[in-house]
Write an enzyme that holds these catalytic residues in place. Structure first.
Site, short mmCIF file in Angstrom:
data_model
loop_
_atom_site.label_atom_id
_atom_site.label_comp_id
_atom_site.label_asym_id
_atom_site.label_seq_id
_atom_site.Cartn_x
_atom_site.Cartn_y
_atom_site.Cartn_z
N CYS A 21 -4.89 2.65 -3.50
CA CYS A 21 -3.65 3.14 -2.90
C CYS A 21 -2.50 2.16 -3.13
O CYS A 21 -1.64 1.97 -2.26
CB CYS A 21 -3.80 3.44 -1.40
SG CYS A 21 -4.98 4.75 -1.07
N ASP B 26 3.33 -4.65 8.01
CA ASP B 26 2.09 -3.86 7.96
C ASP B 26 0.93 -4.84 8.17
O ASP B 26 0.62 -5.66 7.31
CB ASP B 26 2.00 -3.17 6.59
CG ASP B 26 0.64 -2.53 6.34
OD1 ASP B 26 -0.28 -2.69 7.16
OD2 ASP B 26 0.51 -1.87 5.28
N GLN C 223 -4.30 -5.17 7.12
CA GLN C 223 -5.29 -6.04 6.49
C GLN C 223 -5.38 -7.40 7.17
O GLN C 223 -6.35 -8.14 6.98
CB GLN C 223 -4.97 -6.25 5.00
CG GLN C 223 -5.10 -4.99 4.16
CD GLN C 223 -6.53 -4.48 4.06
OE1 GLN C 223 -7.49 -5.25 4.16
NE2 GLN C 223 -6.68 -3.19 3.85
N HIS D 249 0.87 -1.17 0.00
CA HIS D 249 0.00 0.00 0.00
C HIS D 249 0.91 1.24 0.00
O HIS D 249 2.02 1.19 0.52
CB HIS D 249 -0.83 -0.07 1.28
CG HIS D 249 -1.91 0.95 1.43
ND1 HIS D 249 -1.66 2.25 1.81
CD2 HIS D 249 -3.25 0.87 1.27
CE1 HIS D 249 -2.80 2.91 1.88
NE2 HIS D 249 -3.79 2.11 1.55
N LYS E 137 -10.07 -1.15 10.67
CA LYS E 137 -10.21 -2.31 9.78
C LYS E 137 -10.54 -3.57 10.58
O LYS E 137 -10.70 -4.65 10.03
CB LYS E 137 -8.94 -2.51 8.97
CG LYS E 137 -8.65 -1.34 8.02
CD LYS E 137 -7.62 -1.69 6.98
CE LYS E 137 -7.05 -0.47 6.28
NZ LYS E 137 -7.95 0.10 5.27
#
Lengths: 406, 148
Positions: free
Chosen positions: A364, A200, A203, A123, A226
């Site tokens: 993104c 990261d 998600q 991203h 999220k």
């Protein structure tokens, strides 16, 4: 115990909304998830009963606020299995957490000619901060390529991780492809070569069990919104000795022990990285979201979402001209696709007209779009409350797209 | 298919999307500008040949959704042969149509974009070509941006 999706749906007030006189079919969960009543209530309860600044006053409300705020930190610690609660820092979200590591950890350390490795599925939030570090320190970014099915090309990994490489930033789960990356082997290989790793986790948070000790990652980032929690709050996990070695990110109140005009003594961890009055209600809402995820059960959620993903994949592939992007065997409930001859924005508008909310655009992740030779795609992403009927609505609406355009 | 959707995607729009008119690069010393919508990545290049204040030739290239492609295509048809003053009046009328729904008699065929006002998320798609046209009039090197 069977998974009762209608009971779960009853926990989310927004899911009874009508959009264009049709029941909302919310399939934009990778952008942000909806919030269960318990999260909304926890935040309201804080403002109605506990509102005060944290770590400050001796009065009752301040103690209650502090207790709730720190309890939320503990919930995050257990959710990701961090060894020590001081390794969990509240941040605005993954974006701020990555910027913090880029600024406070890597920038002061990186020498000219040393390199940072990213993957081709990152991203923008896990690209741009490293570009800025690279520019400041005159270093290079190297990229782990993505294969046609949406998996990382790990055959290239060993050769990419040269002696020059000092840092690897990688997403746990791709926001476009849904791919779950095999972090353990990647991190192990990186560590064998003395390379530190940031993951990261934005998600992965609502879909995949996270164990930062088993992964042995050096940094891990989360965004509450999220994970069925509120916006504007998230967390940075960092190994204690690494966090302790970082220069301050933002400065001001809370992050200090003693201040006089000549010098300042910084506070202990994790408060050193929490300058200013934090997002207290957000943190409490984040904690409530984690309680809710634990109560429903991450493995039950995963089983439900995987069954739905399988069904949805079979169904949408029968639509003429549909190209599915991201078919890794290990993936979460994300369906990214294009339809021949119809721009994703037009698809998004037509789906919305029957209440189906999807994301249309570059997500993104413009370098990844380029990798697959597309300017934009449509993305339908699942959550714990998604149903087969919703997939049927999506498929029916996609047939309508053909009606409009043919 | 619902009425507002049919109104948005009228046959003329579908047709101009499928077969955009004046979809080519003008060579020589024409004026040009690039338009960009960072939200969706739509991009258009607009080319203008102006002689004695009259738009002698106009064309575009680019990629985008049906609304932005059809809008650019319709723009080139509407503005060829017009004076700059007339073109600027079209700009004002189109802008009013897209943002307030006000339909000027001057719009002619451009009135097929009248359905866009019902879809606020798509106004920028329809206005991209017009902002790019303004930039091409200035012959500016800075891309016209819907987020400016």
């Amino acid at each position: 115990m069977t998974y009762d999706v209608s009971k779960i749906r009853g926990d989310f007030p927004i899911l009874t909304t009508l959009i264009n006189e049709k029941p909302l079919v919310y399939l934009d969960n990778a952008a942000t998830t909806q919030k269960p009543r318990v999260v909304i209530d926890a935040m309201t309860h804080y403002y109605e009963h506990d509102n005060a600044n944290v770590h400050r006053g001796v009065h009752t409300l301040s103690e209650q606020a502090t207790q709730a705020f720190e309890a939320a930190r503990g919930k995050i610690q257990h959710y990701i299995n961090a060894k020590d609660r001081r390794e969990v820092v509240f941040m605005r979200g993954t974006t701020e957490a990555i910027n913090c590591v880029a600024h406070s950890f890597l920038t002061p350390r990186l020498q000219p000619e040393e390199q940072i490795v990213l993957t081709g599925m990152e991203h923008h939030s896990n690209i741009v901060p490293w570009q800025i570090v690279a520019k400041r320190t005159v270093t290079n970014l190297r990229i782990i390529p993505v294969k046609d099915n949406g998996e990382l090309d790990l055959d290239k990994l060993d050769a990419l991780l040269t002696k020059k490489v000092k840092f690897l930033a990688i997403t746990h789960v791709s926001n476009v492809l849904g791919t779950i990356n095999p972090l353990r082997e990647i991190i192990q290989l990186a560590h064998d070569k003395g390379i530190l790793v940031l993951v990261d986790g934005s998600q992965a948070g609502p879909h995949v069990p996270i164990d930062v000790q088993a992964l042995d990652c050096d940094f891990y980032t989360l965004s509450a919104h999220k994970m069925y929690g509120p916006t504007g709050i998230g967390a940075l996990y960092a190994k204690y000795h690494l966090l302790d070695s970082m220069i301050p990110y933002q400065t001001g109140g809370e992050m200090v022990k003693q201040v006089d005009f000549e010098k300042t003594e910084y506070n202990d961890l994790p408060y050193r990285f929490e300058a200013g009055t934090p997002n207290i209600a957000g943190a409490i809402g984040f904690g409530a979201a984690i309680d809710y995820l634990n109560q429903v059960g991450l493995s039950q959620i995963a089983t439900h979402e995987q069954a739905l993903l399988k069904y949805a994949t079979e169904q949408i592939q029968q639509i003429p001209g549909l190209r599915l992007i991201g078919t890794a065997p290990e993936k979460v409930g994300v369906l990214t696709f294009t339809l021949a001859g119809v721009h994703p924005h037009d698809i998004g508008t037509i789906l919305n007209s029957v209440g189906v909310a999807v994301r249309a655009g570059h997500h993104c992740a413009m370098p990844l779009m380029k990798r697959f030779g597309v300017d934009a795609t449509v993305r339908a992403s699942l959550a714990m409350y998604s149903t087969r009927e919703e997939i049927d609505s999506l498929v029916k609406a996609l047939h309508q797209v053909h009606e409009v355009f043919v | 298919v619902k009425a507002d959707l049919r109104h948005l995607y009228q046959e003329i729009i579908i047709d101009h999307n499928r077969n955009p008119r004046n979809f080519r690069r003008l060579c020589g010393d024409c004026q040009q500008a690039r338009g960009f919508n960072p939200l969706c990545g739509d991009e258009i290049d607009l080319y203008l040949k102006i002689e004695h204040d009259i738009i002698k030739d106009i064309s575009f290239e680019g990629k985008g959704c049906a609304i932005s492609t059809a809008s650019a295509s319709l723009l080139t048809e509407a503005l060829r042969g017009k004076t700059i003053t007339e073109a600027q009046q079209f700009f004002k009328d189109v802008h009013a149509m897209l943002t307030t729904g006000e339909m000027s008699d001057n719009l002619g065929k451009l009135a097929v974009l009248g359905g866009v006002v019902e879809f606020p998320a798509r106004v920028k798609c329809a206005s991209l070509a017009w902002h790019t046209f303004e930039a091409a009039l200035q012959n500016t090197a800075v891309p016209a941006c819907t987020e400016a």
